[in-house]
Motif scaffolding. Sequence first.
Motif, PDB file in Angstrom:
ATOM      1  N   SER A 114       0.831  -1.210   0.000  1.00 24.26           N
ATOM      2  CA  SER A 114       0.000   0.000   0.000  1.00 24.26           C
ATOM      3  C   SER A 114       0.861   1.254   0.000  1.00 24.26           C
ATOM      4  CB  SER A 114      -0.923  -0.019   1.221  1.00 24.26           C
ATOM      5  OG  SER A 114      -1.679   1.163   1.290  1.00 24.26           O
ATOM      6  N   ASN A 115       1.921   1.242   0.810  1.00 24.47           N
ATOM      7  CA  ASN A 115       2.824   2.405   0.859  1.00 24.47           C
ATOM      8  C   ASN A 115       3.508   2.617  -0.488  1.00 24.47           C
ATOM      9  OD1 ASN A 115       2.183   2.894   3.517  1.00 24.47           O
ATOM     10  ND2 ASN A 115       3.909   1.708   4.325  1.00 24.47           N
ATOM     11  N   ALA A 116       3.880   1.470  -1.126  1.00 29.56           N
ATOM     12  CA  ALA A 116       4.545   1.592  -2.427  1.00 29.56           C
ATOM     13  C   ALA A 116       3.612   2.214  -3.461  1.00 29.56           C
ATOM     14  CB  ALA A 116       5.011   0.214  -2.893  1.00 29.56           C
ATOM     15  N   ILE A 117       2.334   1.824  -3.435  1.00 24.17           N
ATOM     16  CA  ILE A 117       1.350   2.387  -4.377  1.00 24.17           C
ATOM     17  C   ILE A 117       1.158   3.882  -4.126  1.00 24.17           C
ATOM     18  CG2 ILE A 117      -1.075   2.317  -5.054  1.00 24.17           C
ATOM     19  CD1 ILE A 117      -1.031  -0.675  -4.465  1.00 24.17           C
ATOM     20  N   LYS A 118       1.098   4.263  -2.849  1.00 28.70           N
ATOM     21  CA  LYS A 118       0.937   5.680  -2.516  1.00 28.70           C
ATOM     22  C   LYS A 118       2.117   6.496  -3.020  1.00 28.70           C
ATOM     23  CE  LYS A 118      -1.976   5.037   1.582  1.00 28.70           C
ATOM     24  NZ  LYS A 118      -2.062   5.208   3.052  1.00 28.70           N
ATOM     25  N   MET A 119       3.328   5.939  -2.859  1.00 34.67           N
ATOM     26  CA  MET A 119       4.513   6.653  -3.318  1.00 34.67           C
ATOM     27  C   MET A 119       4.487   6.837  -4.830  1.00 34.67           C
ATOM     28  SD  MET A 119       6.325   7.503  -0.724  1.00 34.67           S
ATOM     29  CE  MET A 119       7.871   7.874  -1.541  1.00 34.67           C
ATOM     30  N   GLU A 120       4.012   5.806  -5.558  1.00 40.21           N
ATOM     31  CA  GLU A 120       3.928   5.921  -7.013  1.00 40.21           C
ATOM     32  C   GLU A 120       2.921   6.985  -7.426  1.00 40.21           C
ATOM     33  OE1 GLU A 120       3.000   2.094  -8.463  1.00 40.21           O
ATOM     34  OE2 GLU A 120       4.977   1.215  -8.030  1.00 40.21           O
ATOM     35  N   ASN A 121       1.786   7.049  -6.710  1.00 37.04           N
ATOM     36  CA  ASN A 121       0.763   8.051  -7.032  1.00 37.04           C
ATOM     37  C   ASN A 121       1.267   9.458  -6.778  1.00 37.04           C
ATOM     38  OD1 ASN A 121      -0.993   6.011  -7.767  1.00 37.04           O
ATOM     39  ND2 ASN A 121      -1.935   5.880  -5.729  1.00 37.04           N
ATOM     40  N   VAL A 122       2.067   9.607  -5.732  1.00 40.19           N
ATOM     41  CA  VAL A 122       2.608  10.937  -5.429  1.00 40.19           C
ATOM     42  C   VAL A 122       3.591  11.364  -6.525  1.00 40.19           C
ATOM     43  CG1 VAL A 122       4.032  12.233  -3.820  1.00 40.19           C
ATOM     44  CG2 VAL A 122       2.266  10.709  -2.965  1.00 40.19           C
TER      45      VAL A 122
END
Length: 681
Positions: free
Chosen positions: A673-681
């Motif tokens: 989940s954290n990795a996905i958030k970082m990609e979206n940012v």
Amino acid sequence: MESANNSDSTNKQMEMQLSVVVSEAASYSAGAAHQSPSPDSCISQGFEGNRFSPRLATTAQGCYTAHGSSTVGFSSGNSAPLSRQFWSAGEYEDLPNTGLAHRRDGRNRLCVHPKFLHSNATSHKWAFGAIAELLDNAVDEIQNGATFIKVDKFITPHAGSLALLVQDDGGGMDPEFLRRCMSFGFSDKQASSNIGQYGNGFKTSTMRLGADVIVFTRNKKGSEVTQSVGLLSYTFLRQEGYSDIVVPAVDYSLDSSHGVLTRLHRKDRGQFFSNLSVMLKWSPFPTEAELLKNFNDIGAHGTKIIIYNLWNNDAGDTELDFESNEKDILINGAPKKAATNNVLLQVTQSHIATTLRYSLRAYCSILYLHVPAYFKIILRGSEVEHHYIARDLKYCECVKYRPQVGGKIEGELVTTIGFLKEAPFVDVHGFNIYYKNRLILPFHRVACHSGSKSRGVVGVLEANFIKPTHDKQGFERSNLYQKLEVRLKEMTNEYWGCYSHLIGYGKKVSNSSTPQAAIAYPLPLSSSSGCNIKPITVNPQMLTDNTSKSSHSSTVTPNIALLNASNTFNHGQIKSPVQAGMKRERGHEETEPLQKQARCSSTGTEVELHNCVGQRQVVDIKALMQQNREMKKDCLEQEKIQRELLFKLQELKNELEQVQQQHERLVSGLLVSNAIKMENV
């Protein structure tokens, strides 16, 4: 034991992984599986490289090619067909051009010839002794969470031949430990706590039972899960003409949270598939998918051993008989029970001292002195009921023995000795000698007498101060062992002199030395089982009276063993209450049985008291009986509490493991989940 949900989850993951693994291997193994692999690509005694390459043969008797077909009975090379009889399997000529292996630095190194696998296994004269070695490994795994060991018949796929399956749910082996297990001289076991310690039992036992063995093992260390397969094949080494022992092994890493199975290349990809191709050709599993399916019923951790190409006896039948009894494994060619009206012979033939020689179920029932209540030995799908030999005894004595060498005490043991409940109608006697909880010598005869003397006298003891032989079917003939044998012989004679009259044999006894007796009843459990009952002395005059016959008699049913502890736990002597330490003279013994002065019922639990001397003595013994009934009740309650606590402990372990797995999944999900958030940012 692992929970059902955990096991089902692992099985589903394995089914998902099979297609991934097989497709990846298709391009490489299609050609490799059909060619003879180089010895240099395999693992010798668990280590890679430094291999000598002899000339190779291409066919083998009784084994499987990569496409699942069975090859013909003789080799295209110089190898003769492998004998299917164990004792002649080591008789063959080496191929030419074999010799010492050389290291790259020019130095010679020691090679272990495949013939050593056979000669090493000849230490086991008895097939059940070899199976017991494999059971020992599972019992040693109790400390790592093992709750069962399963022994059963296995039918190999495609060929449909008989094999032996041994499986446990212990900690399993990581890749390095598997290689040590299948090598020689490695052992991480502590001599003070484990049964095995030489690192040789697996090789001797498996090679004694069959020509080939394949091992599947899954191990979990923290979040890392590995599963490995190892092959030790005498057929492969013999038919391919090796002059050194080659042990192909392959390893996988299992990501249980994502359901991903990854091959582990210890050296390179080519070596992995070369080892794999050997397994597919010489094992009963011709494809990698079939090979990996063997992990489906292992669970989160454990080990499965399949011994195939089982040895035959002289009659051409397999040594192990799986057909005569669907709940047992027997020795083929065992003597049949003789049809007779002789009661002595009938009882002796059916006694466990006789049946253990050809019935694995009977042997396993007494193989261990104590086992945890939660640990099960499952034979042919049915649990083996633990048999306490000491509970079969009546008129019991407990004798302490402390051997000394040069004035120094070398050890201490307590021997329980008594008559079998069937005595005098059974021709069995001897001592059951255990070592670190494991039976080494069952019903070992130390006293050889003509006639009936010592018949029915049986003892149980645990002697940890002497060392067993490598096959664990005897002891080293050390000075301590010889002293023990002498003492056990003396103990047998002393006991017979004291108590033989209680089962129908007579003994002239002077008025000043009436032997002390004990009431016949099975012994209580040891303190390790949650029962801590102390022995109670019984007045011998309550059982005998040589002066006159009373007109009244009373019958009492005891509820616990009454042991003569106050007189027996002293310098290891069986003594009378009147004249302690008195030597019994052989001239006082008579050969003809006299009228019994104390008669035991057929169940061994009722004693008829004849010729009681005075009402006061009757009241005293009744009080003792009541006290023993209360103590028996307390013992049963303690056992029940212990079982409940062990069950709760196992439940807590299972819950803890489930919580840990859930935690790992949550952490993994959080990272994604954290990795996905970082990609979206």
